[in-house]
Design an enzyme around this catalytic site. Structure first.
Site, short mmCIF file in Angstrom:
data_model
loop_
_atom_site.label_atom_id
_atom_site.label_comp_id
_atom_site.label_asym_id
_atom_site.label_seq_id
_atom_site.Cartn_x
_atom_site.Cartn_y
_atom_site.Cartn_z
N LYS A 111 -3.07 4.83 39.38
CA LYS A 111 -2.37 5.57 40.43
C LYS A 111 -1.72 4.67 41.47
CE LYS A 111 -4.80 9.96 40.22
NZ LYS A 111 -6.17 10.38 40.42
N LYS A 194 2.40 14.21 23.44
CA LYS A 194 1.84 15.53 23.72
C LYS A 194 2.71 16.31 24.70
CE LYS A 194 -0.87 14.30 27.70
NZ LYS A 194 -1.94 14.64 28.57
N LYS A 197 2.85 18.13 31.78
CA LYS A 197 3.64 18.32 33.00
C LYS A 197 4.43 17.06 33.31
CE LYS A 197 0.53 19.69 35.67
NZ LYS A 197 -0.60 20.50 36.06
#
Ligand code: TRP
Length: 329
Positions: A111, A194, A197
């Site tokens: 992150k 896959k 979002k």
């Protein structure tokens, strides 16, 4: 009865991957376990969402989960920030969490890459808050994807550390859980990978028929088989993989035969796929529309779930406070 708990991120909308992957398991679990499912709004504050958009995101996710089959009579549905016991346990667990182990967490390293301007302590202690979510209900099982396994391992470490420091057995060690079935992976329609979002390739439960047709017709294909019974490229396998969850076996057999004798027309295949997706999602979309406008129902669901969750969290915290040594005068 064993306790199952899972957190749902409060950003974005549910897509086919969420529905056929996680949610079908959730709806089975609610019949067999004491389930707590919550919307992780505190976690999403690490990225400073705008206050004006915050509530509508939470409401959308709640409506979509209800429309997709979570039954508030069977599960406790609540919003994380409405159970202050979570924040209290988070503070206590923070005293047992070491800077080094938090910095080594894969999701933290991931992150902060490329976003040095907002590496806040909430990001660093994300796994501690997640452990508080789980431990405050003394959950045994946590249905999560592979990406959350390390967080769950850290929850077990914090549970063990608390139990041993305070010489208690308040916290069971929570285990990852997918109902003993292989997780269904729904691919995207952009050739590989896959549906997700962040991948930007989602077909959402709230998409109308026109949008779904447009997205499916844009699916990546190749120029078609030239040899009978040849191996399908990944892009075509992906179309069939989604058909497997939305279409009838007859439909799949029909198009598989057509592929194998090289007479397949991808336009027809996609049109059929789009129609079959819509057949599945239309009733859900209609329920989302009804539910999201029914403020009374949503309030009922959340009030019920919050009361249940707070009762459970409160009884844990009584024991935790006692173990730590807090006493009233
Ligand atoms: N970290 C989870 C995710 O990103 C969401 C989450 C927060 C969660 N708290 C949790 C999941 C507790 C399971 C249990 O998907």
């Amino acid at each position: 009865m064993e306790i199952v708990l899972s957190g749902i991120r409060s950003t974005g909308h549910l897509h086919l991957g969420n529905y056929y992957g996680a949610l079908r398991n959730f709806t089975r679990m609610q019949d067999e376990y004491r389930c707590y499912f919550f919307i992780a709004d505190l976690h999403s504050l690490t990225t400073h969402p705008k206050p004006d958009d915050f509530h509508s995101g939470v409401k959308a996710i709640l409506s979509e989960y209800l429309a997709a089959g979570l039954d508030p009579e069977k599960v406790s549905l609540f919003v994380q920030s409405s159970v202050p016991e979570v924040s209290e346990l988070y503070v206590l667990l923070n005293m047992l969490a070491y800077k080094g182990e938090l910095e080594r967490t894969a999701s933290f390293k991931e992150k902060i890459r490329g976003r040095e301007e907002n590496v806040n302590a909430g990001l660093l202690t994300y796994p501690v808050l997640m452990a508080a979510d789980i431990l405050v209900h003394r959950a045994h099982k946590v249905p999560v994807g592979k990406d959350q396994e390390q967080h769950l391992e850290m929850s077990r470490v914090f549970a063990r550390r608390f139990n041993s420091l305070y010489d208690t057995n308040i916290f069971p060690e929570p285990q990852a859980f997918n109902f003993g079935t292989d997780l269904v992976k729904i691919p995207g329609l952009d050739g590989s990978g896959k549906m997700g979002k962040s991948e930007g390739n989602g077909i959402f439960l709230i998409d109308d028929e026109k949008t779904i047709h447009k997205k499916v017709m844009r699916a990546v294909t190749d120029s078609g088989p030239t040899q009978p019974n040849s191996i399908m490229p990944e892009s075509i396998q992906n179309i069939f993989a989604i058909m497997k969850v939305v279409s009838t076996p007859d439909t799949i057999a029909y198009f598989t035969d057509k592929y194998n004798d090289c007479s397949i027309r991808y336009g027809d295949l996609k049109k059929q796929l789009a129609e079959d997706i819509c057949k599945q999602t239309n009733p859900i979309r209609e329920r989302i529309e009804t539910i999201s406008q029914d403020d009374g129902y949503l309030r009922y669901v959340i009030e019920k779930g919050t009361t249940e969750a707070r009762n459970s969290a409160h009884s844990t915290m009584l024991e935790v406070r006692k173990a730590v040594g807090f006493k009233s005068f």
